[in-house]
Structure formats: C-alpha cells, structure tokens
Design a protein around this motif. Structure first.
Motif, PDB file in Angstrom:
ATOM      1  N   GLY A   1      -7.324  -1.299   9.635  1.00 56.53           N
ATOM      2  CA  GLY A   1      -7.763  -0.679   8.391  1.00 56.53           C
ATOM      3  C   GLY A   1      -8.127  -1.791   7.419  1.00 56.53           C
ATOM      4  N   ASP A   2      -8.881  -1.446   6.387  1.00 56.80           N
ATOM      5  CA  ASP A   2      -9.293  -2.465   5.429  1.00 56.80           C
ATOM      6  C   ASP A   2      -8.100  -2.942   4.596  1.00 56.80           C
ATOM      7  OD1 ASP A   2     -11.786  -2.048   6.395  1.00 56.80           O
ATOM      8  OD2 ASP A   2     -12.540  -0.959   4.636  1.00 56.80           O
ATOM      9  N   GLY A   3      -8.073  -4.245   4.311  1.00 59.95           N
ATOM     10  CA  GLY A   3      -7.001  -4.765   3.479  1.00 59.95           C
ATOM     11  C   GLY A   3      -6.765  -6.240   3.704  1.00 59.95           C
ATOM     12  N   VAL A   4      -5.661  -6.722   3.154  1.00 59.74           N
ATOM     13  CA  VAL A   4      -5.262  -8.124   3.249  1.00 59.74           C
ATOM     14  C   VAL A   4      -3.905  -8.172   3.941  1.00 59.74           C
ATOM     15  CG1 VAL A   4      -4.750 -10.230   1.960  1.00 59.74           C
ATOM     16  CG2 VAL A   4      -6.519  -8.653   1.133  1.00 59.74           C
ATOM     17  N   PHE A   5      -3.796  -9.028   4.965  1.00 64.33           N
ATOM     18  CA  PHE A   5      -2.583  -9.097   5.775  1.00 64.33           C
ATOM     19  C   PHE A   5      -2.158 -10.556   5.929  1.00 64.33           C
ATOM     20  CE2 PHE A   5      -5.211  -5.541   7.000  1.00 64.33           C
ATOM     21  CZ  PHE A   5      -4.322  -4.476   7.050  1.00 64.33           C
TER      22      PHE A   5
ATOM     23  N   ARG B   1       0.849  -1.192   0.000  1.00 63.45           N
ATOM     24  CA  ARG B   1       0.000   0.000   0.000  1.00 63.45           C
ATOM     25  C   ARG B   1       0.888   1.247   0.000  1.00 63.45           C
ATOM     26  NH1 ARG B   1      -3.021  -1.398   5.400  1.00 63.45           N
ATOM     27  NH2 ARG B   1      -0.831  -1.896   5.837  1.00 63.45           N
ATOM     28  N   THR B   2       0.391   2.328  -0.533  1.00 67.53           N
ATOM     29  CA  THR B   2       1.183   3.556  -0.606  1.00 67.53           C
ATOM     30  C   THR B   2       0.487   4.678   0.149  1.00 67.53           C
ATOM     31  OG1 THR B   2       0.125   4.195  -2.690  1.00 67.53           O
ATOM     32  CG2 THR B   2       2.164   2.906  -2.833  1.00 67.53           C
ATOM     33  N   GLY B   3       1.272   5.674   0.522  1.00 67.39           N
ATOM     34  CA  GLY B   3       0.719   6.855   1.160  1.00 67.39           C
ATOM     35  C   GLY B   3       0.257   6.653   2.583  1.00 67.39           C
ATOM     36  N   LEU B   4       0.722   5.599   3.261  1.00 62.33           N
ATOM     37  CA  LEU B   4       0.306   5.345   4.640  1.00 62.33           C
ATOM     38  C   LEU B   4       1.023   6.290   5.598  1.00 62.33           C
ATOM     39  CD1 LEU B   4       0.422   1.443   4.753  1.00 62.33           C
ATOM     40  CD2 LEU B   4      -1.621   2.873   4.672  1.00 62.33           C
TER      41      LEU B   4
ATOM     42  N   GLY C   1       3.656 -13.751  14.739  1.00 64.40           N
ATOM     43  CA  GLY C   1       2.720 -12.679  15.044  1.00 64.40           C
ATOM     44  C   GLY C   1       3.054 -11.331  14.444  1.00 64.40           C
ATOM     45  N   HIS C   2       3.991 -11.254  13.517  1.00 61.98           N
ATOM     46  CA  HIS C   2       4.295 -10.007  12.814  1.00 61.98           C
ATOM     47  C   HIS C   2       3.719 -10.075  11.395  1.00 61.98           C
ATOM     48  CE1 HIS C   2       7.028  -7.888  15.629  1.00 61.98           C
ATOM     49  NE2 HIS C   2       7.142  -9.106  16.123  1.00 61.98           N
ATOM     50  N   ILE C   3       3.390  -8.920  10.864  1.00 62.89           N
ATOM     51  CA  ILE C   3       2.808  -8.860   9.530  1.00 62.89           C
ATOM     52  C   ILE C   3       3.922  -9.007   8.503  1.00 62.89           C
ATOM     53  CG2 ILE C   3       1.511  -7.445   7.896  1.00 62.89           C
ATOM     54  CD1 ILE C   3       0.271  -6.041  10.367  1.00 62.89           C
ATOM     55  N   GLY C   4       3.822 -10.042   7.675  1.00 57.97           N
ATOM     56  CA  GLY C   4       4.830 -10.247   6.648  1.00 57.97           C
ATOM     57  C   GLY C   4       4.529  -9.477   5.376  1.00 57.97           C
ATOM     58  N   TRP C   5       3.261  -9.479   4.998  1.00 58.32           N
ATOM     59  CA  TRP C   5       2.852  -8.838   3.736  1.00 58.32           C
ATOM     60  C   TRP C   5       1.534  -8.129   3.980  1.00 58.32           C
ATOM     61  CZ3 TRP C   5      -1.237  -8.621   0.469  1.00 58.32           C
ATOM     62  CH2 TRP C   5      -1.023  -8.210  -0.865  1.00 58.32           C
ATOM     63  N   ALA C   6       1.358  -6.961   3.384  1.00 56.28           N
ATOM     64  CA  ALA C   6       0.101  -6.217   3.524  1.00 56.28           C
ATOM     65  C   ALA C   6      -0.237  -5.544   2.209  1.00 56.28           C
ATOM     66  CB  ALA C   6       0.214  -5.174   4.634  1.00 56.28           C
ATOM     67  N   GLY C   7      -1.534  -5.552   1.869  1.00 50.93           N
ATOM     68  CA  GLY C   7      -1.973  -4.913   0.642  1.00 50.93           C
ATOM     69  C   GLY C   7      -3.452  -4.594   0.679  1.00 50.93           C
ATOM     70  N   THR C   8      -3.870  -3.735  -0.232  1.00 49.00           N
ATOM     71  CA  THR C   8      -5.298  -3.434  -0.369  1.00 49.00           C
ATOM     72  C   THR C   8      -6.044  -4.645  -0.897  1.00 49.00           C
ATOM     73  OG1 THR C   8      -4.739  -1.125  -0.805  1.00 49.00           O
ATOM     74  CG2 THR C   8      -6.954  -1.853  -1.409  1.00 49.00           C
ATOM     75  N   THR C   9      -5.415  -5.370  -1.827  1.00 50.92           N
ATOM     76  CA  THR C   9      -5.911  -6.653  -2.329  1.00 50.92           C
ATOM     77  C   THR C   9      -4.770  -7.662  -2.210  1.00 50.92           C
ATOM     78  OG1 THR C   9      -5.181  -6.348  -4.623  1.00 50.92           O
ATOM     79  CG2 THR C   9      -7.321  -5.377  -4.002  1.00 50.92           C
ATOM     80  N   ALA C  10      -5.006  -8.876  -2.685  1.00 53.16           N
ATOM     81  CA  ALA C  10      -3.986  -9.917  -2.589  1.00 53.16           C
ATOM     82  C   ALA C  10      -3.019  -9.901  -3.763  1.00 53.16           C
ATOM     83  CB  ALA C  10      -4.650 -11.280  -2.474  1.00 53.16           C
TER      84      ALA C  10
END
Length: 475
Positions: A439-443, A370-373, A449-458
């Motif tokens: 926030g909305d998205g895919v994690f 995701r961008t602009g966070l 227990g840490h987030i490896g990948w995050a995005g608005t979609t997959a």
C-alpha cells in the motif's frame, strides 16, 4: 561478546554480529561441531534469514526439497503421503517450502561464513559458572582462563549450563512419554527418492527412514514403548529395522550418529537476566514434529544480533535490548504450541510452519501511525515482503546490516527525512511505485527485515529514530 554454544543459534548470531563489525568469542563444550542430522528442515523464513547472512547459495546447494513419503505395509509399497502442505513461491515470499539440510551441514556452512568474516570457535570449553556486574559478564570454565565480556548469550542447548547457573526455571510438559530414537545410518535396499514410513504393527512403534540429500546417509526415527531404553548400537538399530520393516539386519551397514530422547515442550521463564540472554534450545525445547525448533532458534539469533550490535557500537541505548524478550518469548510460546499440536496429530504441517507470518505487532519497536487499517493489512511489526517494482528488488535492498527507508507510491518521504534518520547507524533510501503488498506510504525496515515504523508520510519518524538512540527506548 561471549556466545556459549556453537550450534545453529550461536553460529548464526556470531555471523550476524561479525557482519556488523562486532567480534564475538564463540565457545563450545564439545571438541567439534555437532555431528548429527537432528534439525534437518529449514523453513522459508529461515531461508530468508540465511540469504541475508550470506549463506543461502551454500545451503541451497547442500539440500533439496523434502521427498514424498512412501508408506510400506508388509514389505509392499502401499501409497505415497505428503508430509507438508504444498505451497508455491510468490512475489512477496520467494522461498516456498521447507528445505532439507542435515543440521551438521548447516553448522558447517555457518562456521565457514563466520571464518570468512574473521571469526572462529574455541572448542573444549565447558562453562562451569557465570557472574555479572554493572559493567559486564565473567564466565568460568573447567579448563582455561575466565572470559570477561560486556554481554553473553546462552546458545548451549536444552540442558543449558548458562541457564542453570543463572537459576532460570524451565516450564513445560512431556509431549509424548514414548522414547524416540534418531540416528544417521547407512542402509541398502531403499531408494533415495522417498521418505520411507513403516506404520506400527504387532505392537511395535513406527519407523521412518529419510534420505539426507548430499550425503550417503539416511535419518532413522523410531518410536518405542514408554519405559523402554533404546539400544543405540549398530546391533540394536539393526534389530529395530528388521523387526519393523522388510529389510534384513545386515541392510543397516553403519551407524554414524545416534541419540534417544523424550519429546517435550518447555520454555524458559525468562529470556534475559541482566547482561545474559537465552536463545535457541536454551530458551525453548520443541518436539521435532513440524520442524520448528532449529528455525525458531536461528530467528532468535537474528532478532538479537542487530540489537546487540547497535548497543555495542554505541548506536543505540542499552534499553533496546529489552525488546528481545518482549518480541521473541511470545513467538517461542506459539511455536511450541504448534509443534506439540503437530506431534499429537491435531494440526498439519502447513502455512504456520513456514513462519512467514511471524511478526512483532505491539512491540515497543513497532510504531504504526496510520489509522483504520484492516487486520490483514501490512503493519508495523510485520515481516517486510519481497517484490520487484521499477527494476528494484526489495530483498536485494534490504540485505545487509542497514535500516531501509522504503517509500511506496509517493514521490518522496518528505523534506528533512534523511536528517531525521541521522540517529540510526546506517539507512538506505529506496523508492518504488505503488505495490499492493504494502500500500502507499513510508516504511522504515529494521535490519532483520521487519517493519519498525509505518506512516502515510514521514511525520513522526524523527521521534522514532531519536528514541532508538536515546533513553526513551523501552520494552
């Protein structure tokens, strides 16, 4: 797997590996588990780790919150003192403050969990040398046959024999040249509701006596002048107590364990050489102020355990292990600095000591699409918060050895997503309604227990999963 050292670090790592189905040989130089209280404070993030390892209930039953400090002046109670900034639990962080458990008890709990999972400890094995080649590690001991393993982890403390055998340097500084005495004692004449503090008077150093929950013991800490050699005997400790408090010498009825040390902050120049890793005190030595040493050490093990398991089981490329030093060395440096500042009175025992904000943004394993966070937004590399939405509690879903694909506020991660994750050894799919902490998205949540990948979609998630299983992983 060979783990050298049966302290909290080595035991936590062995437990983590065992629940992943990886057998580890834990060897310990001593004839039994460490007998003293030493690292007695478990921070909230460590409690989350212990929850995942299956020992939280036992740890909770064995301990209690830290007692309020009681300042004494000339034999009179002069007022209370809060040792830690107070914080309440929140939806995203269910454990609020430090939990006091003597180190020996934490080790017993971890050892029992390891036995429950089919593992154990071999005592009386003093390492004398370690060699490695392209296929594995050979460890030699003062007695008994050598041990051959694919990988080895040094969890054998600040004077690590493994670190010395590898020739890894330790860089640091003396935090305080004044010697410190730490002892577990039996004392009469003090209540068990307070952490009793006797400020310096008449040229003597301070004295603090803290009741250890679940035992009849107190932990005693005394500071001495530079160059002094603390007397660890019963008579020596009685003299210190009588000279610095209103208590009589005979009020100290027993010394169960005692040690002296010079507070220092030091870190190994490297956390890995080939097939050998450093974790815990073998990699970083802290001042006890702020309770960061044991906690940072257990989290070293938690970071390394799932990675070793994935490689040993053939579910990830060996280059995944490069991320251990990349992620943990900066954290250890930060925690060393915090411990030193607290020791010198330059920082409080506050939010940073709870270690809930530790993350791995910028790691090779943290991919944020995701961008602009804003900086404060939850991002790849961060600890994934707890919370309950739609009848689903996240920590219950994260608990275990699997990855978790978490979809928040959208109907699904997208067609074909589960197929894209096939390179990962095990993935649990969870969908919840909108949750402001994420926030909305895919994690994609890692086993630690840490987030490896995050995005608005997959979109792009397949490349991330494939890189973990193939040679594209780097660190």
């Amino acid at each position: 797997m060979l783990i050298v050292g049966a302290g909290p670090t080595g035991l936590a790592l062995a437990v983590d590996l065992a629940r992943h189905g990886v057998a580890a040989l834990v060897v310990e130089r001593a004839g039994s588990l460490f007998p003293g209280s030493r690292g007695k404070g478990l921070q909230p993030r460590t409690l989350e780790v212990l929850d995942d390892l299956g020992v939280y209930e036992a740890v909770h039953a064995a301990g209690a919150p830290y007692p309020v400090g009681m300042i004494w002046q000339n034999g009179t109670r002069a007022g209370e003192h809060r040792m830690f900034d107070e914080a309440g639990p929140s939806e995203g962080a269910p454990y609020a403050g430090p939990w006091m458990v003597p180190q020996w008890r934490t080790q017993e709990i971890l050892a029992a969990r390891l036995a429950e999972l089919g593992g154990g400890i071999t005592f009386g094995r003093e390492l004398t040398g370690i060699e490695q080649d392209a296929d594995g590690v050979t460890a030699r001991f003062a007695t008994g046959a050598p041990v051959r393993a694919r990988y080895a982890v040094a969890a054998d403390g600040g004077r690590s024999a493994v670190r010395r055998a590898l020739g890894i340097g330790m860089t640091g500084e003396t935090v305080d040249p004044s010697p410190m005495l730490v002892a577990d004692v039996r004392i009469t004449g003090l209540d068990r509701d307070h952490w009793h503090v006797f400020p310096p008077a008449d040229g003597a150093g301070f004295l603090a006596i803290c009741p250890l929950t679940g035992t009849a013991d107190f932990q005693l800490v005394a500071q001495f002048e530079e160059g002094a050699e603390p007397d660890l005997s019963l008579d020596g400790i009685r003299k210190v107590v009588a000279a610095r408090s209103h208590l009589a010498p005979e009020d100290v009825t027993e010394v169960r364990w005692a040690s002296d040390f010079r507070p220092r902050a030091a870190m190994a120049d490297r956390f890995r050489v080939g097939r050998v890793f450093l974790a815990g005190d073998s990699a970083h030595v802290h001042s006890p102020a702020g309770g960061q040493g044991l906690n940072t050490s257990v989290q070293d093990a938690y970071n390394l355990g799932w990675k070793l398991a994935a490689v040993l089981r053939g579910a990830a490329h060996a280059s995944l292990l490069d991320s251990y030093e990349e992620e943990r060395l900066p954290v250890a440096a930060d925690m060393l600095g915090l411990s030193t500042r607290i020791h010198r009175g330059e920082a409080r025992r506050g939010e940073a000591t709870r270690q809930l904000g530790i993350g791995y943004r910028g790691s090779a394993l943290a991919v944020e699409t995701r961008t602009g966070l804003p900086e404060e937004a939850l991002q790849a590399g961060d600890r994934a918060p707890d919370g309950t939405r739609g009848g689903v509690r996240l920590f219950d879903e994260f608990r275990g050895t699997h990855w978790t694909l978490l979809t928040v506020g959208t109907p699904s991660a997208g067609q074909g997503t589960e197929a894209a994750l096939l390179p990962l050894p095990a993935v649990r799919t969870v969908r919840i309604p909108s949750y402001e902490a994420y926030g909305d998205g895919v994690f994609l949540i890692r086993p630690d227990g840490h987030i490896g990948w995050a995005g608005t979609t997959a979109e792009g998630l397949d490349a991330y999963a494939a890189a973990l299983a193939g040679p594209a992983v780097s660190g």
